[in-house]
Design a protein around this motif. Sequence first.
Motif, mmCIF file in Angstrom:
data_model
loop_
_atom_site.group_PDB
_atom_site.id
_atom_site.type_symbol
_atom_site.label_atom_id
_atom_site.label_comp_id
_atom_site.label_asym_id
_atom_site.label_seq_id
_atom_site.Cartn_x
_atom_site.Cartn_y
_atom_site.Cartn_z
ATOM 1 N N GLY A 54 -9.501 1.832 -0.983
ATOM 2 C CA GLY A 54 -9.331 3.069 -1.747
ATOM 3 C C GLY A 54 -8.095 3.079 -2.634
ATOM 4 O O GLY A 54 -7.721 2.059 -3.239
ATOM 5 N N ILE A 55 -7.448 4.242 -2.699
ATOM 6 C CA ILE A 55 -6.292 4.419 -3.594
ATOM 7 C C ILE A 55 -5.132 3.516 -3.170
ATOM 8 O O ILE A 55 -4.439 2.943 -4.012
ATOM 9 N N GLY A 56 -4.944 3.356 -1.850
ATOM 10 C CA GLY A 56 -3.844 2.523 -1.361
ATOM 11 C C GLY A 56 -3.952 1.099 -1.869
ATOM 12 O O GLY A 56 -2.967 0.506 -2.321
ATOM 13 N N GLN A 99 1.188 -5.267 9.680
ATOM 14 C CA GLN A 99 0.429 -4.249 10.413
ATOM 15 C C GLN A 99 1.241 -2.961 10.477
ATOM 16 O O GLN A 99 2.452 -2.995 10.717
ATOM 17 N N LEU A 100 0.582 -1.851 10.248
ATOM 18 C CA LEU A 100 1.276 -0.556 10.336
ATOM 19 C C LEU A 100 0.265 0.567 10.542
ATOM 20 O O LEU A 100 -0.493 0.918 9.634
ATOM 21 N N ASP A 101 0.255 1.084 11.777
ATOM 22 C CA ASP A 101 -0.585 2.245 12.100
ATOM 23 C C ASP A 101 0.354 3.432 12.177
ATOM 24 O O ASP A 101 1.186 3.520 13.088
ATOM 25 N N ILE A 102 0.226 4.354 11.229
ATOM 26 C CA ILE A 102 1.208 5.452 11.181
ATOM 27 C C ILE A 102 1.065 6.413 12.367
ATOM 28 O O ILE A 102 1.970 7.181 12.646
ATOM 29 N N ASP A 103 -0.093 6.350 13.062
ATOM 30 C CA ASP A 103 -0.257 7.196 14.254
ATOM 31 C C ASP A 103 0.473 6.625 15.469
ATOM 32 O O ASP A 103 0.524 7.267 16.518
ATOM 33 N N ASP A 104 0.989 5.412 15.343
ATOM 34 C CA ASP A 104 1.595 4.717 16.478
ATOM 35 C C ASP A 104 3.096 4.473 16.171
ATOM 36 O O ASP A 104 3.443 3.618 15.365
ATOM 37 N N ARG A 150 -2.289 15.555 12.808
ATOM 38 C CA ARG A 150 -1.610 14.475 13.533
ATOM 39 C C ARG A 150 -1.335 13.290 12.595
ATOM 40 O O ARG A 150 -0.244 12.741 12.593
ATOM 41 N N THR A 151 -2.329 12.919 11.798
ATOM 42 C CA THR A 151 -2.104 11.794 10.877
ATOM 43 C C THR A 151 -1.397 12.244 9.601
ATOM 44 O O THR A 151 -0.340 11.726 9.242
ATOM 45 N N ASN A 152 -1.993 13.220 8.914
ATOM 46 C CA ASN A 152 -1.493 13.525 7.566
ATOM 47 C C ASN A 152 -0.087 14.128 7.574
ATOM 48 O O ASN A 152 0.705 13.817 6.680
ATOM 49 N N SER A 177 0.018 13.355 -1.545
ATOM 50 C CA SER A 177 -0.473 14.634 -1.053
ATOM 51 C C SER A 177 -1.799 14.913 -1.761
ATOM 52 O O SER A 177 -2.593 13.976 -1.938
ATOM 53 N N SER A 178 -2.001 16.122 -2.225
ATOM 54 C CA SER A 178 -3.266 16.438 -2.890
ATOM 55 C C SER A 178 -3.143 17.751 -3.654
ATOM 56 O O SER A 178 -2.335 18.612 -3.284
ATOM 57 N N PHE A 179 -3.993 17.899 -4.697
ATOM 58 C CA PHE A 179 -4.061 19.194 -5.397
ATOM 59 C C PHE A 179 -4.517 20.278 -4.423
ATOM 60 O O PHE A 179 -4.254 21.456 -4.613
ATOM 61 N N CYS A 265 -0.461 14.056 -6.449
ATOM 62 C CA CYS A 265 -1.915 14.058 -6.272
ATOM 63 C C CYS A 265 -2.477 12.919 -7.114
ATOM 64 O O CYS A 265 -2.113 12.777 -8.281
ATOM 65 N N PRO A 266 -3.341 12.103 -6.522
ATOM 66 C CA PRO A 266 -3.933 11.002 -7.303
ATOM 67 C C PRO A 266 -5.058 11.477 -8.221
ATOM 68 O O PRO A 266 -5.498 10.713 -9.080
ATOM 69 N N GLY A 267 -5.509 12.728 -8.023
ATOM 70 C CA GLY A 267 -6.707 13.213 -8.730
ATOM 71 C C GLY A 267 -7.898 13.116 -7.782
ATOM 72 O O GLY A 267 -7.722 12.817 -6.590
HETATM 73 P P1 NDP Z 1 -9.721 6.296 2.037
HETATM 74 O O1 NDP Z 1 -10.391 6.959 3.182
HETATM 75 O O2 NDP Z 1 -10.521 5.473 1.107
HETATM 76 O O3 NDP Z 1 -8.490 5.404 2.562
HETATM 77 C C1 NDP Z 1 -7.592 5.935 3.461
HETATM 78 C C2 NDP Z 1 -6.661 4.824 3.889
HETATM 79 O O4 NDP Z 1 -5.733 5.359 4.856
HETATM 80 C C3 NDP Z 1 -7.396 3.673 4.590
HETATM 81 O O5 NDP Z 1 -6.774 2.472 4.278
HETATM 82 C C4 NDP Z 1 -7.203 4.010 6.062
HETATM 83 O O6 NDP Z 1 -7.278 2.882 6.915
HETATM 84 C C5 NDP Z 1 -5.775 4.506 6.001
HETATM 85 N N1 NDP Z 1 -5.366 5.206 7.223
HETATM 86 C C6 NDP Z 1 -5.907 6.280 7.816
HETATM 87 N N2 NDP Z 1 -5.249 6.556 8.960
HETATM 88 C C7 NDP Z 1 -4.267 5.624 9.086
HETATM 89 C C8 NDP Z 1 -3.290 5.349 10.041
HETATM 90 N N3 NDP Z 1 -3.160 6.087 11.151
HETATM 91 N N4 NDP Z 1 -2.429 4.322 9.833
HETATM 92 C C9 NDP Z 1 -2.540 3.551 8.736
HETATM 93 N N5 NDP Z 1 -3.490 3.731 7.811
HETATM 94 C C10 NDP Z 1 -4.346 4.755 7.985
HETATM 95 O O7 NDP Z 1 -8.986 7.473 1.253
HETATM 96 P P2 NDP Z 1 -8.354 7.565 -0.208
HETATM 97 O O8 NDP Z 1 -8.008 6.221 -0.700
HETATM 98 O O9 NDP Z 1 -9.215 8.441 -1.007
HETATM 99 O O10 NDP Z 1 -7.032 8.391 0.143
HETATM 100 C C11 NDP Z 1 -5.721 7.870 0.061
HETATM 101 C C12 NDP Z 1 -4.770 9.051 0.038
HETATM 102 O O11 NDP Z 1 -5.027 9.874 -1.099
HETATM 103 C C13 NDP Z 1 -4.924 9.983 1.243
HETATM 104 O O12 NDP Z 1 -3.647 10.410 1.666
HETATM 105 C C14 NDP Z 1 -5.712 11.147 0.689
HETATM 106 O O13 NDP Z 1 -5.502 12.328 1.424
HETATM 107 C C15 NDP Z 1 -5.179 11.235 -0.717
HETATM 108 N N6 NDP Z 1 -6.040 11.911 -1.676
HETATM 109 C C16 NDP Z 1 -7.271 11.408 -1.991
HETATM 110 C C17 NDP Z 1 -8.055 12.044 -2.939
HETATM 111 C C18 NDP Z 1 -9.387 11.508 -3.374
HETATM 112 O O14 NDP Z 1 -10.043 12.157 -4.212
HETATM 113 N N7 NDP Z 1 -9.851 10.365 -2.872
HETATM 114 C C19 NDP Z 1 -7.627 13.304 -3.582
HETATM 115 C C20 NDP Z 1 -6.308 13.723 -3.189
HETATM 116 C C21 NDP Z 1 -5.564 13.044 -2.269
HETATM 117 P P3 NDP Z 1 -8.675 2.489 7.681
HETATM 118 O O15 NDP Z 1 -9.488 1.735 6.679
HETATM 119 O O16 NDP Z 1 -8.181 1.647 8.807
HETATM 120 O O17 NDP Z 1 -9.316 3.751 8.112
#
Ligand code: NDP
Length: 315
Positions: A54-56, A99-104, A150-152, A177-179, A265-267
């Motif tokens: 995704g966006i990351g 490796q990085l799990d933000i919940d841990d 818990r996560t966000n 964050s987000s709009f 906000c990424p949109g």
């Molecule tokens: P995706 O669901 O495509 O990707 C989310 C990413 O976050 C995945 O890599 C997922 O990993 C990871 N993730 C979730 N929980 C954890 C965790 N505990 N530790 C580490 N990584 C974790 O979402 P997007 O790419 O769309 O979203 C990215 C960001 O943008 C989010 O913060 C979202 O709220 C924000 N956002 C997105 C919008 C959109 O339209 N898409 C709009 C506004 C904001 P895994 O694959 O392991 O689940």
Amino acid sequence: MFFRVCALRLRTSTGCTELVFRLLLDSSRFFLRSTTTIAEMSSKVAVVTGGNKGIGKAIVQALCKDFRGDVFLTARDEGRGKEAVASLSAEGLKAFFHQLDIDDVGSIRKAADFFKQKYGGVDVLVNNAGIAFKVADPTPFATQADVTLRTNYFATRDMLTHFLPLIKAGGRVVNVSSFVSVRSLHKCSEELQKRFRSEDISEDELTALMTRFVELAKNGQHKEAGWPETAYGVSKIGVTTLSMIHARRLSKERPDDQILVNACCPGWVRTDMAGPKATKSPEEGAETPVFLALLPAGASAPHGKFVSDKAVQDW
Ligand code: NDP
């Protein structure tokens, strides 16, 4: 006797030479080791959470092209993370994995230690990892509130607790964050809106408010207490407000370090989270977070703002 003395002298001098040789070897090894460390510590490093898709992943991709330093794609799952690194490598881009799990919190600590040891800190941190329940998900609202916050909110805050002290002078922190945070803020009671917008809200007060929302949601009382009917929206109100709190704190505590912290906000982006109907591609969604991550040296703004489409928005 003569031969015995000669043999002894030879042994001693050989021993001495060996000793000197060993010392030289060890010190050159030490020198080599320390010069490598110094080189690594002086090179810049960018860290992106939730970078496997995704966006990351698009943020990592853009940073690999435009950031002068090492770029770390982090992910909670090693397999998914390394696969993403390999797919970027197939495009000719070099990202590193951690490796990085933000919940841990243990995982956060390990990663923070790694960047401290290897790079002496972090230059760019993008807190992108996040979750959202689908609109049609039948999971009870109370559970959605608990899991989403818990996560966000709480895990993003844990990241910042451990990584903010590592941010080097001139560093950039971008919290995705987000709009929806703005839209949800408008749906809060006047009293809550005032607190989230106030200049004197502390991290403790914000965290207590986020905890209170989860508790109220458990009892179905959040609406009457002035909260909106969206766990995701509240979690992102938390992320935006926390970014503002941290920006104010850094300006006060490290005024000369010129660190810039922003929420953005990424949109509306086509990812697993938002689905195929969204208007932006992941690459387009990465533009604003990357713009904030690469704000040029010496820039003093934006700082402590909510940014969308590369422009500061009202909060
Ligand atoms: P995706 O669901 O495509 O990707 C989310 C990413 O976050 C995945 O890599 C997922 O990993 C990871 N993730 C979730 N929980 C954890 C965790 N505990 N530790 C580490 N990584 C974790 O979402 P997007 O790419 O769309 O979203 C990215 C960001 O943008 C989010 O913060 C979202 O709220 C924000 N956002 C997105 C919008 C959109 O339209 N898409 C709009 C506004 C904001 P895994 O694959 O392991 O689940």
